[in-house]
Scaffold this active site. Structure first.
Site, short mmCIF file in Angstrom:
data_model
loop_
_atom_site.label_atom_id
_atom_site.label_comp_id
_atom_site.label_asym_id
_atom_site.label_seq_id
_atom_site.Cartn_x
_atom_site.Cartn_y
_atom_site.Cartn_z
CD GLU A 1 -3.02 1.05 2.10
OE1 GLU A 1 -3.58 1.95 2.72
OE2 GLU A 1 -3.50 0.00 2.69
CE LYS B 1 -6.40 -1.30 5.04
NZ LYS B 1 -5.77 -0.35 4.29
CG ASP C 1 0.97 -16.40 11.23
OD1 ASP C 1 0.13 -15.62 10.57
OD2 ASP C 1 0.50 -17.32 11.61
CG HIS D 1 -4.63 7.24 0.56
ND1 HIS D 1 -3.99 6.23 0.84
CD2 HIS D 1 -5.27 7.31 1.91
CE1 HIS D 1 -4.11 5.55 1.87
NE2 HIS D 1 -5.34 6.44 2.75
#
Length: 409
Positions: free
Chosen positions: A71, A245, A261, A360
């Site tokens: 991202e 998130k 993990d 973004h």
């Protein structure tokens, strides 16, 4: 005898897939000698970009933090958030984290009273069996630390164990101990549904805190809006999902970079976010008593390791731990959490201020430039021009690239 697919070499698997020549060549060029044994049916390496958060201050020490993510804005946001916190005293770890992992033997329709009595009477024997299952763990003071029988309802019950795992995440160790304990419960075998670790990590909570001068955020009103957004994450599950998130954007990028993990970490985090019965944001931001600082805190389970698993097999993971200065496990956990909190701060600041989209889209412009065919120095030039346009898409990027090359010609 014909080999099974998993028994083939990577080249043999590609042959059996009957791919067109260009696709087969593409995969062959991306095979390596390190990765084939890590997963079944390996055909190639899938690469992700790694960036670095150059300076994250934790407990007075500066860390260069590796981050692996696809991202575009994640590393930039983490760097921005860490810079803001660094204007004060940096991030502060709270308490000593515990390397504890749980496991369960699950029972259905067993006589719960009889089983409870059996476990109580055999507790010393069960503890000894656990030691024998992983003697090296027990010798260094790790291994089984607690066991308890729990009734979930009239049909479901479990034997829950807690294992101190040391420097490893410990999944294999916990499962090995569970299998040994299962054999001691042979009389109840018809009622055993399964024996497996749990990634919930409720015994392995980690906390970090941060303070930011409100002037660095744009003043008191800007800080109050960040607090308001944080509060929304406590009462609105839809807001909490997005906020969490954003936390995992940074947190998981470090977990992945260190060979741990990230799926287990995220699952545990989301479960902890819903521990009250209402899904809430994992972080909390408030104003200091003198209203001169914005104070943040992030607490969640974090089961990761420094040894074992993929870490030993991934040269990049080992080098990334070296880049971090080879921290002890407690420090690594707090660096991971601090990175997540840095991303959280940057996202809240953007949403409360100019909006998240501007940042973004600046990063997205680079991706569009690459998709348009820009290479090397062209990427930055195309991205800079594209970010100034009202329309930001691949067509516009291709147009800018064409004009740039035409001018250079």
């Amino acid at each position: 005898m014909t080999k099974k697919f998993y028994q083939e070499t990577p080249a043999g698997r590609l042959d059996r897939l009957a791919l067109k020549a260009s696709l087969q060549t593409f995969y062959q060029e991306r095979q390596s000698t390190e990765m084939p044994e890590l997963i079944e049916n390996y055909i190639a390496d899938f690469k992700l970009p790694e960036g670095v958060l150059p300076s994250l201050i934790l407990d007075g020490q500066s860390f260069s933090v590796p981050m692996v993510t696809e991202e575009p804005s994640v590393v930039a946001a983490a760097s921005n958030g860490a810079r803001l916190v660094g204007l004060a005293d940096g991030f502060q770890g709270k308490g000593k984290s515990q390397a504890l992992l749980g496991g369960e033997i699950l029972f259905l329709d067993v006589d719960q009273a009889v089983l409870a009595t059996f476990i109580k009477d055999k507790e010393e024997r069960l503890i000894e069996v656990a030691k024998q299952a992983k003697p090296s763990m027990a010798a260094r003071g790790d291994g089984l630390k607690a066991l308890a029988f729990e009734v979930l309802d009239d049909r479901h019950s479990k034997l829950a164990i807690t294992v101190q795992t040391g420097l490893a995440m410990g999944a294999n160790a916990v499962n090995t101990i569970l299998e040994a304990l299962k054999k001691e419960l042979e009389d109840f075998a018809p009622f055993i549904v399964g024996a497996i670790l749990t990634n919930s990590g409720q015994d392995a909570l980690v906390s970090v805190e941060a303070g930011v001068p409100i002037e660095a955020l744009g003043g008191l009103r800007a800080a109050e809006k960040i607090v308001a957004l944080s509060d929304f994450g406590k009462v609105d599950a839809d807001r909490a999902v997005t906020e969490n998130k954003g936390i995992f954007n940074g947190l998981s990028a470090v977990v992945l970079a260190t060979g741990n993990d990230y799926r287990a970490v995220e699952a545990a985090g989301h479960a902890y976010a819903a521990r009250t019965g209402r899904y809430q944001s994992l972080s909390e931001w408030r104003l200091s008593a003198d209203r001169k600082q914005l104070l943040g805190r992030l607490t969640m389970p974090l089961n990761i390791g420094l040894l074992g698993g993929a870490i030993a097999a991934l040269p990049m993971a080992q080098r990334n731990l070296e880049l971090l200065g080879n921290p002890d496990l407690d420090t690594l956990k707090k660096v991971v959490l601090a990175t997540g909190l840095a991303n959280n701060l940057a996202a809240l600041k953007a949403v409360a201020g100019p909006g998240i989209q501007a940042g973004h889209m600046r990063m997205q412009a680079r991706t569009l430039a690459i998709q348009a065919g820009a290479v090397a120095g062209e990427i930055v030039l195309v991205a800079e021009q594209l970010s100034k346009k009202n329309r930001i898409d691949q067509h516009e990027a291709e147009k800018i690239l064409g004009e740039l090359r035409s001018h250079d010609a």
